[in-house]
Design an enzyme around this catalytic site. Structure first.
Site, PDB file in Angstrom:
ATOM      1  N   ARG A 267       9.696   2.853  11.145  1.00  0.00           N
ATOM      2  CA  ARG A 267      10.709   2.434  10.166  1.00  0.00           C
ATOM      3  C   ARG A 267      12.053   2.159  10.834  1.00  0.00           C
ATOM      4  NH1 ARG A 267      10.209   8.350   7.484  1.00  0.00           N
ATOM      5  NH2 ARG A 267       8.083   7.587   7.516  1.00  0.00           N
TER       6      ARG A 267
ATOM      7  N   SER B 208       7.276   7.257  12.982  1.00  0.00           N
ATOM      8  CA  SER B 208       7.064   5.973  12.324  1.00  0.00           C
ATOM      9  C   SER B 208       7.826   4.835  12.998  1.00  0.00           C
ATOM     10  CB  SER B 208       7.516   6.065  10.870  1.00  0.00           C
ATOM     11  OG  SER B 208       8.901   5.819  10.801  1.00  0.00           O
TER      12      SER B 208
ATOM     13  N   ASP C 198       0.801  -1.229   0.000  1.00  0.00           N
ATOM     14  CA  ASP C 198       0.000   0.000   0.000  1.00  0.00           C
ATOM     15  C   ASP C 198       0.836   1.282   0.000  1.00  0.00           C
ATOM     16  OD1 ASP C 198       1.075  -0.333   2.488  1.00  0.00           O
ATOM     17  OD2 ASP C 198      -0.781  -0.145   3.613  1.00  0.00           O
ATOM     18  N   HIS C 199       2.112   1.183   0.393  1.00  0.00           N
ATOM     19  CA  HIS C 199       2.945   2.388   0.541  1.00  0.00           C
ATOM     20  C   HIS C 199       3.641   2.774  -0.759  1.00  0.00           C
ATOM     21  CE1 HIS C 199       2.261   2.014   4.817  1.00  0.00           C
ATOM     22  NE2 HIS C 199       3.085   3.013   5.097  1.00  0.00           N
TER      23      HIS C 199
ATOM     24  N   ASP D  43       4.246  -1.050  11.337  1.00  0.00           N
ATOM     25  CA  ASP D  43       3.812   0.285  10.959  1.00  0.00           C
ATOM     26  C   ASP D  43       3.254   0.936  12.219  1.00  0.00           C
ATOM     27  OD1 ASP D  43       3.084   1.924   8.224  1.00  0.00           O
ATOM     28  OD2 ASP D  43       1.805   2.423   9.927  1.00  0.00           O
TER      29      ASP D  43
ATOM     30  N   ARG E  90       0.049  13.043  10.013  1.00  0.00           N
ATOM     31  CA  ARG E  90       1.394  13.613  10.215  1.00  0.00           C
ATOM     32  C   ARG E  90       1.617  14.780   9.279  1.00  0.00           C
ATOM     33  NH1 ARG E  90       4.304   7.818  11.159  1.00  0.00           N
ATOM     34  NH2 ARG E  90       3.698   7.784  13.354  1.00  0.00           N
TER      35      ARG E  90
HETATM   36  C1  MIC Z   1       4.359   6.571   8.219  1.00  0.00           C
HETATM   37  O1  MIC Z   1       3.178   6.895   8.249  1.00  0.00           O
HETATM   38  O2  MIC Z   1       5.281   7.302   8.622  1.00  0.00           O
HETATM   39  C2  MIC Z   1       4.711   5.221   7.639  1.00  0.00           C
HETATM   40  C3  MIC Z   1       5.341   5.463   6.329  1.00  0.00           C
HETATM   41  O3  MIC Z   1       3.536   4.471   7.440  1.00  0.00           O
HETATM   42  C4  MIC Z   1       5.646   4.505   8.628  1.00  0.00           C
HETATM   43  C5  MIC Z   1       6.210   3.231   8.139  1.00  0.00           C
HETATM   44  C6  MIC Z   1       7.343   3.388   7.161  1.00  0.00           C
HETATM   45  O4  MIC Z   1       8.155   4.287   7.307  1.00  0.00           O
HETATM   46  O5  MIC Z   1       7.412   2.561   6.256  1.00  0.00           O
HETATM   47  C7  MIC Z   1       5.018   4.242   9.994  1.00  0.00           C
HETATM   48  O6  MIC Z   1       4.091   4.900  10.377  1.00  0.00           O
HETATM   49  O7  MIC Z   1       5.510   3.363  10.728  1.00  0.00           O
HETATM   50 FE1  SF4 Z   2       0.207   5.027   5.009  1.00  0.00          FE
HETATM   51 FE2  SF4 Z   2       1.569   5.727   7.204  1.00  0.00          FE
HETATM   52 FE3  SF4 Z   2       0.138   7.517   5.855  1.00  0.00          FE
HETATM   53 FE4  SF4 Z   2      -1.086   5.646   7.209  1.00  0.00          FE
HETATM   54  S1  SF4 Z   2       0.207   7.254   8.051  1.00  0.00           S
HETATM   55  S2  SF4 Z   2      -1.581   6.312   5.146  1.00  0.00           S
HETATM   56  S3  SF4 Z   2       0.266   3.913   6.940  1.00  0.00           S
HETATM   57  S4  SF4 Z   2       1.943   6.435   5.130  1.00  0.00           S
END
Ligand code: MIC
Ligand code: SF4
Length: 642
Positions: free
Chosen positions: A537, A535, A64-65, A119, A379
């Protein structure tokens, strides 16, 4: 003494420790989820563990990312993930099926269970009354191998809701109110447990919006009871058999309480560059808006798209404003198309994007220079939209739709009469884009497909007793993992290639960081409070480790990042006296004595300033063992090799 909901579910899964707050516990994990941006690394680690099949009740791999696919890299990763799912007994949610948290809530989340996801917004599952926690990919890989998940027993905060939300005020405003009160570090090592008569007025997807964005308070997770409303939701998803009532006891004792009267809430907005900068929409009215984005795992449910569609019906968006819609799942899209409501959005001028993360993490649709972008996301960190000079604000779908119409921030209560729309008694359930696990005999025959983008995992050495080097970077409070390891369309495809992705570490605040680190043979990072918020990550630990970062010395850490540092052998230390932070400059030469780490101490000699500082940590015995070995993976590999 009565029990909280959180205690009840944790107790069912507890394998080590007690419910005493702040102590080290371990719990059994029933379900896991991964997404493609963290998943490739997680499955490389899972493969290294050598377990023939996932050991959980249910594990799902979502794509999905990274769905922008500007070259072969992302689709290569998707193929790899699909072959892994087939080989190891996972469900595979194909690209096009939707955002992991939205789909998981719809199709798999189950009251009373535990879910660990690679995630940070995994707590969305708390909307149906499960303990759903975000973690680094390695911890999720370990859970898939049957390892227990270790954490500090969190404090439990009662969030008592009463009243009913007024028109044009919605679930997003509830979580923004929580953020307004406690900020982005207010719930570190705590669980936000929602109770009170007000919860009956919130449907499961609305609860999911609240538990999802609870992550932004630093909470370990957020949870709602599983009640009649949960049952209705599961019936609508054709999953009634998975329902179970789970409520806190009437005399449950909480560690803290937050009381919110829903009837008194008004539309709220988080200003750049933190979800904690909350104001009322009224205060910012009149500001011109260049871009409006509706979607993300926080606000992309059917209810959210419907309210936006009905507000936009028969109108045209402002000529200076771009509107994007990224629905949460195919189920939502399917309904919106068949009901004809998608047409309201299209006719109003919305740009309909894929049902995926999209602009939430800078995967396309970056705003223009210096733009004001209003987003229903969770975010708004610096640079996350893909445009460093842009200012992103976080709002509800109602406030977003209103801004798209007016071209400026406008209190949605000025819209007039609240449009009425029906929610279906049954959702459009169709799992044809979720590939179920293969039987073990079939699975054995599957070949793993690895594209050229997938590089082997780096190996890390044990940690010596003395660390030497200089402060490569000194940063302030609330540094996010988006600062440490940015996302975006250019960098995300490198998630399975550590040497390449490490070139972007701290890029948004210091473009020289990568070169300086390599030139000086690594060193230290010094930071303020809540270091590593955001996140899950683990690349925000692996890539700095690859550049030679030996220790991070800060006032306090965010939960998931702290675990990731340990997992990859970077020593996470905190100041005993927080004022010592002020006595350090970038470039100072350090010597850190780790010989007393087991008793919770380390000594930092600032050779440049000729001063000595006391440091400490909050690591458990197991953490220390893993850390000293150079990271958890090294130890797990040794264990499974036996
Ligand atoms: C995010 O919303 O920051 C992400 C991208 O979903 C991350 C995961 C990632 O960095 O792949 C998260 O929330 O953990
Ligand atoms: Fe995707 Fe992270 Fe954004 Fe949610 S917050 S939509 S999991 S990138």
């Amino acid at each position: 003494m009565g029990k909280t909901l959180t205690e009840k579910i944790i107790e069912r899964h507890l394998v080590q420790g007690t419910l005493e707050r702040g102590t080290d516990i371990a719990i059994k994990i029933d379900q896991t989820l991964t997404q493609d941006a963290t998943g490739t690394m997680a499955y490389l680690q899972f493969e290294a563990m050598g377990v023939p099949r996932v050991q959980t009740e249910l594990s799902v791999s979502y794509v999905d990312h990274n769905t922008l696919q500007t070259d072969f890299k992302n689709p290569d990763d998707h193929r790899y993930l699909q072959s892994i799912a087939a080989k190891y007994g996972l469900y595979f949610s194909r690209p096009g099926n939707g955002i992991c948290h939205q789909v998981h809530l719809e199709r798999f989340a189950r009251p009373g269970k535990t879910l660990l996801g690679s995630d940070s917004h995994t707590p969305t599952g708390g909307g149906v009354g499960m303990i759903a926690i975000g973690a680094g990919g390695l911890d999720v890989a370990a859970a898939m191998s049957g390892e227990f998940f270790r954490l500090k027993m969190p404090k439990i905060v009662e969030v008592y809701l009463k009243g009913e939300l007024p028109d044009f005020v919605s679930a997003k405003d509830v979580i923004l109110e929580v953020l307004r009160r406690i900020g982005v570090k207010g719930a570190v090592n705590k669980v936000l447990e929602y109770v009170g008569p007000g919860i009956k007025t919130l449907t499961v997807p609305e609860r999911g919006t609240i538990t999802n964005m609870g992550t932004e308070t630093g909470a370990t997770t957020s949870i709602f009871p599983s009640d009649e409303i949960t049952r209705e939701f599961l019936i609508a998803q054709e999953r009634e058999g998975e329902w179970e009532e789970i409520m806190p006891d009437e005399d449950a004792v909480y560690d803290e309480t937050i009381k919110i009267n829903l009837s008194e809430l008004e539309p709220l907005i988080a200003e750049p560059h933190s979800p904690g900068n909350v104001k009322t929409v009224k205060e910012l009215e009149g500001l011109n808006v260049d871009q409006v984005c509706i979607g993300s795992c926080t606000n992309s449910s059917l209810r959210d798209l419907k309210i936006a569609a009905h507000m936009l019906k028969g109108k045209t968006i402002n000529e200076h404003t771009v509107l994007t819609i990224s629905p949460g799942s195919r189920q939502v899209v399917d309904h919106m198309i068949r009901s004809g409501e998608m047409a309201y959005l299209v006719e109003a001028g919305a740009r309909i994007l894929e049902n995926a993360c999209g602009p939430c993490l800078g995967q396309g649709l970056a705003p223009k220079s210096n733009a004001i972008s209003l987003r229903t996301f969770n975010r708004n960190f610096l640079g996350r939209s893909g445009t460093k000079s842009a200012n992103a604000y976080l709002v509800s779908p109602e406030t977003a739709a209103m801004a798209a119409i007016e071209g400026k921030i406008t209190d949605p209560r000025k819209f007039g009469k609240l449009p009425k729309f029906d929610m279906p008694k049954k959702f459009m359930v169709n799992d044809n884009m979720i590939i179920p696990p293969l039987l073990p005999e079939e699975a054995k025959k599957v070949e793993i497909i690895r594209g050229p983008n997938i590089k082997p995992l780096p190996e890390f050495n044990p940690i010596p007793d003395k660390l030497e080097g200089e402060v490569l970077l000194k940063v302030e409070d609330d540094i996010t993992t988006d600062h440490i390891m940015p996302a975006g369309a250019k960098i995300l495809p490198l998630r399975s290639n550590i040497p390449e992705i490490s070139k972007f570490v701290f890029n948004v605040i210091d473009e020289q960081f990568h070169d300086r680190s390599l030139e000086l043979g690594g060193g230290f990072i010094v930071g303020g409070e809540n270091y590593g918020q955001g996140s899950s990550r683990e690349h925000a630990a692996i890539a700095p480790k690859y550049l030679g970062i030996k220790a991070v010395i800060v006032k306090s850490f965010a939960r998931i990042h702290l675990a990731n540092l340990v997992n990859f052998g970077i020593v996470p230390l905190t100041f005993v006296n927080k004022e010592d932070y002020d006595k350090i400059d970038q470039g100072d030469k350090f010597e850190i004595d780790l010989s007393m780490l087991d008793s919770g101490k380390a000594v930092l000699k600032n050779l440049t300033k000729n001063k000595e500082f006391e440091l400490t940590h909050s690591l458990s015995e197991t953490d220390l063992k893993e850390l000293k070995a150079g990271g958890k993976l090294t130890l797990i590999k040794q264990k499974y090799a036996k």
